[in-house]
Design a protein around this motif. Structure first.
Motif, PDB file in Angstrom:
ATOM      1  N   VAL A  61       0.830  -1.160  -0.178  1.00 22.93           N
ATOM      2  CA  VAL A  61       0.006   0.148   0.051  1.00 22.93           C
ATOM      3  C   VAL A  61       0.978   1.263   0.006  1.00 22.93           C
ATOM      4  O   VAL A  61       1.894   1.427   0.681  1.00 22.93           O
ATOM      5  N   LYS A  62       0.538   2.237  -0.766  1.00 21.97           N
ATOM      6  CA  LYS A  62       1.629   3.373  -1.009  1.00 21.97           C
ATOM      7  C   LYS A  62       0.989   4.563   0.198  1.00 21.97           C
ATOM      8  O   LYS A  62      -0.137   5.181  -0.079  1.00 21.97           O
ATOM      9  N   THR A  63       1.707   4.053   1.294  1.00 22.79           N
ATOM     10  CA  THR A  63       1.497   5.068   2.464  1.00 22.79           C
ATOM     11  C   THR A  63       2.493   4.824   3.341  1.00 22.79           C
ATOM     12  O   THR A  63       3.361   3.998   3.441  1.00 22.79           O
ATOM     13  N   GLY A  67      -0.327   3.085  10.748  1.00 23.60           N
ATOM     14  CA  GLY A  67      -1.205   3.052  11.719  1.00 23.60           C
ATOM     15  C   GLY A  67      -2.744   3.170  11.469  1.00 23.60           C
ATOM     16  O   GLY A  67      -3.730   2.364  11.428  1.00 23.60           O
ATOM     17  N   TYR A  68      -2.967   4.128  10.248  1.00 21.94           N
ATOM     18  CA  TYR A  68      -4.193   4.060   9.492  1.00 21.94           C
ATOM     19  C   TYR A  68      -4.396   2.899   8.820  1.00 21.94           C
ATOM     20  O   TYR A  68      -5.543   2.474   8.917  1.00 21.94           O
ATOM     21  N   LEU A  69      -3.486   2.385   8.101  1.00 21.12           N
ATOM     22  CA  LEU A  69      -3.890   1.092   7.423  1.00 21.12           C
ATOM     23  C   LEU A  69      -4.317   0.169   8.188  1.00 21.12           C
ATOM     24  O   LEU A  69      -5.329  -0.878   7.850  1.00 21.12           O
ATOM     25  N   THR A 110       3.954   0.501   2.597  1.00 14.59           N
ATOM     26  CA  THR A 110       3.834  -0.294   3.735  1.00 14.59           C
ATOM     27  C   THR A 110       3.167  -1.786   3.322  1.00 14.59           C
ATOM     28  O   THR A 110       2.365  -1.850   2.524  1.00 14.59           O
ATOM     29  N   PHE A 111       3.813  -2.824   3.863  1.00 12.44           N
ATOM     30  CA  PHE A 111       3.475  -3.950   3.388  1.00 12.44           C
ATOM     31  C   PHE A 111       2.830  -4.543   4.592  1.00 12.44           C
ATOM     32  O   PHE A 111       3.085  -4.157   5.851  1.00 12.44           O
TER      33      PHE A 111
END
Length: 262
Positions: A61-63, A67-69, A110-111
């Motif tokens: 995910v491109k972030t 934490g929000y993910l 982020t994985f």
């Protein structure tokens, strides 16, 4: 005679009590690990990225906001974990079906990795992977999903941009589960294309349907690299040290059969 009996009783009874206590303690020691929830100790010392991806499923995910993910994925019971301990947990035979590892950001990605991530399903099973990806894609600009399990001959890759699916493929022993969108350049370069065999009308032995070059784990990893980062080569980002999280996979992710109509 009665005195001897009392003496024997005084000796035997305490011995029996001690044996019962020891037996109970031994049984508790043997059974308690099976009865108590499995726990894992995590190392919170920052370390460098470690390779993963073989016999595994993961989200990219491109972030930078891990934490929000985690919130969007519905993950709870989070514990800080570095690469070594986090990957160790999701590859541990006794823990892998319980936990997922949320990595520190690497080059803006982020994985989230773990065999407990939902697999694309068809037929008699509820597909829980597609709704999960759509939910994440509504919150993050770029979302990718990969799965490679050679032991069951199952492979998948999917890509979402700006909340919309661009490409989704999943194939296993039972055939094609997902086939959405056009092959991306990296897929075409690998020769992973679908073609239809129409045959000749009324020809003996005529077959129809889709014929595809069955993918392998190296194909999935090459697609991951073409779209972003190949997790098997992630150690090249040696300057991206940090810590992530380990989390319990939600019960809702577990495989579930489609309920037949009454």
């Amino acid at each position: 005679m009665s005195g001897l009996l009392r003496q024997a009783t005084a000796i035997v009874l305490p011995t029996i009590v001690i044996l019962v206590i020891l037996t109970t303690a031994l049984a508790a020691a043997v059974l308690s690990p099976r009865l108590l929830p499995r726990r894992v100790r995590m190392d919170d010392a920052p370390d460098r990225p470690r390779a993963f991806g073989s016999e595994m499923s993961w989200l990219a995910v491109k972030t930078d906001d891990a934490g929000y993910l985690a919130v969007v994925l519905g993950l709870g019971d989070l514990s800080v974990a570095n690469w070594n301990s986090g990957l160790g947990a999701i590859y541990d035979l006794e823990l892998s079906d319980t936990f997922v590892f949320i990595s520190p950001p690497v080059a803006g990605w982020t994985f989230v990795a773990g065999v407990s991530l939902p697999l694309p399903q068809g037929g008699s099973f509820v597909d829980k992977a597609a709704p999960l990806l759509l939910r994440v894609a509504r919150e993050f600009r770029s979302v990718q999903y990969f799965a490679t399990f050679s032991i069951i001959d199952f492979y998948a890759w999917a890509r979402f941009e700006n909340g919309r699916p661009v490409r989704a493929v999943a194939i296993g022993e039972a055939g094609i589960v997902w086939d959405l969108g056009r092959p991306t350049p990296v897929e075409r370069k690998l020769g992973l294309s679908m073609m239809e065999l129409r045959g000749v009308l009324n020809r003996h032995g005529d077959i129809g349907g889709a014929l595809q070059l069955h993918p392998t784990e190296p194909h999935v990893l090459c697609i991951a690299e073409g779209w972003g980062i190949n997790p098997m080569a992630i150690e090249a980002f040696a300057d991206e040290s940090g810590v992530g999280w380990i989390a319990r996979a939600p019960h809702a992710w577990r495989a579930e059969r489609v309920r037949s109509a009454a």
